[in-house]
Design a protein around this motif. Sequence first.
Motif, short mmCIF file in Angstrom:
data_model
loop_
_atom_site.label_atom_id
_atom_site.label_comp_id
_atom_site.label_asym_id
_atom_site.label_seq_id
_atom_site.Cartn_x
_atom_site.Cartn_y
_atom_site.Cartn_z
N UNK A 1 0.54 -0.75 0.04
CA UNK A 1 0.34 -0.08 -0.13
C UNK A 1 0.97 1.17 -0.06
N UNK A 2 1.72 1.41 0.72
CA UNK A 2 2.50 2.36 1.11
C UNK A 2 3.26 2.63 -0.91
N UNK A 3 3.88 2.02 -1.07
CA UNK A 3 4.63 2.34 -2.32
C UNK A 3 3.84 2.59 -3.38
N UNK A 4 2.40 2.01 -4.08
CA UNK A 4 1.75 2.37 -4.91
C UNK A 4 1.17 4.38 -5.00
N UNK A 5 0.87 4.18 -3.18
CA UNK A 5 0.73 5.71 -2.74
C UNK A 5 1.66 6.90 -3.38
N UNK A 6 3.12 5.98 -2.94
CA UNK A 6 4.06 7.26 -2.94
C UNK A 6 4.48 7.14 -4.44
N UNK A 7 4.36 6.44 -5.01
CA UNK A 7 4.88 6.41 -6.38
C UNK A 7 4.27 6.93 -7.44
N UNK A 8 2.59 6.71 -7.03
CA UNK A 8 2.14 7.16 -8.19
C UNK A 8 1.11 8.71 -8.00
N UNK A 9 0.53 8.63 -6.84
CA UNK A 9 -0.03 9.83 -6.71
C UNK A 9 1.00 10.81 -6.09
N UNK A 10 2.11 10.26 -4.69
CA UNK A 10 3.11 11.58 -4.27
C UNK A 10 2.48 11.57 -2.85
N UNK A 11 1.35 10.25 -2.12
CA UNK A 11 1.36 10.26 -0.61
C UNK A 11 2.20 10.42 0.71
N UNK A 12 2.30 10.94 1.43
CA UNK A 12 3.28 10.96 1.96
C UNK A 12 3.15 9.34 3.54
N UNK A 13 3.16 8.26 2.20
CA UNK A 13 2.98 7.18 3.35
C UNK A 13 4.32 6.15 3.54
N UNK A 14 3.86 6.00 4.93
CA UNK A 14 5.22 5.27 5.49
C UNK A 14 4.77 4.11 6.29
N UNK A 15 5.37 2.80 6.34
CA UNK A 15 4.98 2.05 7.20
C UNK A 15 5.16 2.46 9.02
N UNK A 16 4.10 1.48 9.86
CA UNK A 16 3.59 2.35 10.71
C UNK A 16 2.66 1.32 12.01
N UNK A 17 2.24 1.49 12.67
CA UNK A 17 1.59 0.65 13.71
C UNK A 17 0.11 1.20 13.21
N UNK A 18 -0.85 0.70 12.86
CA UNK A 18 -2.48 1.34 13.14
C UNK A 18 -2.65 0.06 13.86
N UNK A 19 -3.92 0.80 14.69
CA UNK A 19 -4.98 -0.09 15.22
C UNK A 19 -6.78 0.41 15.48
N UNK A 20 -6.94 -0.64 15.39
CA UNK A 20 -8.83 -0.24 15.64
C UNK A 20 -9.14 -1.44 16.49
N UNK A 21 -9.73 -1.12 17.51
CA UNK A 21 -10.03 -2.09 18.68
C UNK A 21 -11.47 -1.11 19.18
N UNK A 22 -12.11 -2.70 19.00
CA UNK A 22 -13.84 -2.16 20.14
C UNK A 22 -14.10 -3.64 20.72
N UNK A 23 -14.25 -2.85 22.08
CA UNK A 23 -14.09 -3.85 23.28
C UNK A 23 -15.43 -3.92 23.65
#
Length: 266
Positions: free
Chosen positions: A102-124
């Motif tokens: 997901x990072x490569x496509x967005x950065x190279x095609x659109x110029x999106x400022x994407x970076x590898x990271x951690x993303x968490x969404x939790x419902x309890x």
Amino acid sequence: MTRVRYGPRDESEIRKARQAGAKLPDIWSTGVLALWETDPEVVAAVLPPPLEPPEQPLVRASISKVDLAGYPLGAGSVAVAARHAGAEGWYPLVMPMTHERALIGGREVFGEPKKLGEVTVERGPGGALHARLARHGIDFVEITGTVGAELPLPEPVRKLDFYFKFLPGVDGEGFDVDPVLVHCLRHERVRKLEAVAGDVVLKESPYDPVADLPVRRLVEITVGEKTSDQKGRVVERVSAQGMLPYVHQRYDDAAQVLDGPPEGSA
């Protein structure tokens, strides 16, 4: 000879790949969106020219899980409201992704400022909600709260993001070619939307200094299921000299570790 997969593809293979990319199915995500007002001078400070600050100094944080079969993706974004040539939109400062694809496509095609990271969404239990963005082991956005009433579904909407596409010069000076400003238009549909009573906490990180965008007034927090497509177009070439002071937004500049926290922070 066994086929060498790094070798050239023939015209039919190239055409098939292009056609497959043009007919992607709806991809739904479950995500938390927080919107708040910050200081007007802060929004103005982070916008490279020719972007201009809007009347209302808004910041948007989005933290989502994307439904990709066999390849679940965490996707995040922190963006400020902006405008260009009379068009209102958003300028993302950082877009953490949990996978390189997901990072490569967005950065190279659109110029999106994407970076590898951690993303968490939790419902309890009891509607408890916890979402966070982290990089280099540092949490820099945390949204917590309780999910409340289901909200009326909004009509399909068009959303505009602004990106700058550029390549730093191979000699370490400037750019190989002048940067371009990209308008990325998304058509978004929502199939479920719920209100959230909660808080947004911005934590200090030398790599992702979103703590500089303080929450002065929380507008809303919601959690929803959404899908969108996107198309980008280059609208103009921009000044290399005008863009150079903002290049550090895109990369983890080693000099960033020398940046102190915002004044007044603990």
